[in-house]
Scaffold this active site. Sequence first.
Site, PDB file in Angstrom:
ATOM      1  N   SER A 380      -6.621  28.217 -29.626  1.00  0.00           N
ATOM      2  CA  SER A 380      -6.953  27.829 -28.261  1.00  0.00           C
ATOM      3  C   SER A 380      -8.268  28.387 -27.757  1.00  0.00           C
ATOM      4  CB  SER A 380      -5.827  28.254 -27.310  1.00  0.00           C
ATOM      5  OG  SER A 380      -5.629  29.659 -27.362  1.00  0.00           O
ATOM      6  N   HIS A 408      -1.026  23.753 -29.107  1.00  0.00           N
ATOM      7  CA  HIS A 408      -2.140  22.914 -28.673  1.00  0.00           C
ATOM      8  C   HIS A 408      -2.338  21.680 -29.546  1.00  0.00           C
ATOM      9  CE1 HIS A 408      -3.902  25.588 -25.585  1.00  0.00           C
ATOM     10  NE2 HIS A 408      -3.331  26.535 -26.304  1.00  0.00           N
ATOM     11  N   LYS A 440       1.354  21.251 -22.766  1.00  0.00           N
ATOM     12  CA  LYS A 440       0.000  20.737 -22.961  1.00  0.00           C
ATOM     13  C   LYS A 440      -0.045  19.212 -22.991  1.00  0.00           C
ATOM     14  CE  LYS A 440      -0.649  25.152 -24.183  1.00  0.00           C
ATOM     15  NZ  LYS A 440       0.392  26.177 -24.117  1.00  0.00           N
TER      16      LYS A 440
END
Length: 606
Positions: A380, A408, A440
């Site tokens: 990230s 992610h 996300k």
Amino acid sequence: MSTKKSLLRRVLGGRDRRGKWDDFSRSPSMSMDIPEATEASSTSSGVASQDDSDNEDENFLDPYSDVREHMEFLASRDKARFAFRTESHDHKEPEITSFAAYTTYLGYAVLIVCGHIRDIFARFTGVGRYVRRNTDFPSDNLQYFAPLLKSWENFYTRRLYHRIQDCFNRPIASNPGARIHVLERVSSDGNKTMDLLDSLDPTESNQLREKYSAGSHYVQVTGNRVARACLNIGSYNYLGFADDWHRTCGPDVISSLKNLPVSVGSSRREYGTTSVHREVEKLVANFLGKEDAMVLNMGFNTNATTIPALVTRGDLIISDQLNHTSIVNGARASGAAIRTFRHNDTDHLESILREAIVMGRPRTRRPWNKILVIVEGIYSMEGEYCDLRNVVRVSKKYGAYVYLDEAHSIGAMGPTGRGCAEYCGVDTDDIDIMMGTFTKSFGGMGGYIAASKEVVNFLKHQCAGSSYHNSLSPIVCQQIISSFKVIMGLDGTDIGKEKLRALRDNSNYFRMRLNEMGLHVLGHYDSPIMPVMLYNPTKIAAFSRECLKRGLAVVVVGFPAVPILMSRARFCISAGHTRPELDKALEQIDDIADVLKLRYGRSTFG
């Protein structure tokens, strides 16, 4: 069973039993001959006929047609280099220039010296923002009670962080979509405390409100509060569900309130399991090709409580050195021995594994009970995807288990959104533990673990996140179910397919333009995260404030979240963005790069 595995390998770009790539998985449109799963423009199941693709292309107006060929070349080149390792290269991540390093150290030195001088004067004069005030509370009598914090313990917070506190924790007054309203805050004590503009003295507030209302991005929200209309290029809204929620997920979520409680007020092992929890777990397992799954109410806690349940004293964790804090906390809490390998360096991983097997445990030299290798799909703070193929290969070679954190990458990578495994052509059967979050790409909250039935059943009883923490809200479960259906095309539309294509195109275009500006941009193409290096601590606040002034909501990151020299801005692109919006944002960033001297790719001095 073998037929299913063979089909899965072909869809994911896997090898057949002879070690050759299936012709089915080759993409004729790629400029390089690398294994490639079906393009994102195919159906959500990852398989489409050529006729379907042709019809789809006729109806699709490509906003990036003028740069399509170059974007695809850059993406396929990065995929060949970093996902499949089929192309040799001498590419290195941008390194801080000597001038930037010296000035960064100097900047921190000045801040630290000035902070200590302020503390000394405050101690002798009794005047200052952080001088302890005498009160009638018994706990403030230091003859009997120890101070909660000593000056040197929170020096960084007081003298460095508070100086730029206005750049963090900004409240919003809208849905967290591609366009947001950021509430204006002011401070009367040098950023020690922040107040919303409408919560001040009425006279002062009116004067400030008039000052802000002259700005081009001024907007009033509920309660006549002052806000700034911004383009959101900093938060996790990868597939843009925050932008079209009322059309895609909203009806099902709102209707679920008639039959489901907002909270079950219990853990999963007591009365916290409902039919929607079971449905989410079944969807996750099917989506990833695993036997079973379990969901927890927080992504951070998924790692922090699952890892201690999987390994303990006598076990070995081998972790990528850039893994997320939740993984670090879980590893430390487990009691297992911990080794780290250099980021994405599978040769270093192999040497650690070889040494661990040969040497065994310290002192006794007894073999480790088990070895767990932990990596992330997308890192990230770097925007890089994992070298998953080689991590799995090396781990299996030495009998280690693989734990993949896809917080992610799930929903944001791969032709059908199935994450890093799909993108890299790795069979999910070769990944022992798959972890991910719903915050996300799915517009929800919580996390999941997908693995074999045996492992999942064990974790449901031994993992603290499942046994003791409150169960995930049933309403959030419905949001996750609805978003999964959109992504998988089970809603009967092509919205999910369009979202995946838009995210990939927007991300690659934004990254390409940032690189053309001469900025130091980390990460790989096809990743929605783009860190741009700022280095100097003074540029953290300057960049954030300049962006906000121009109507851009961005995230800036400094020490201790990243190494002291590696301060950066982190852009997160969404499927909800349009090309005109991104072009406007890039134009503003280009101006800011000149003002703040950020073009380290072109000049030592920026």
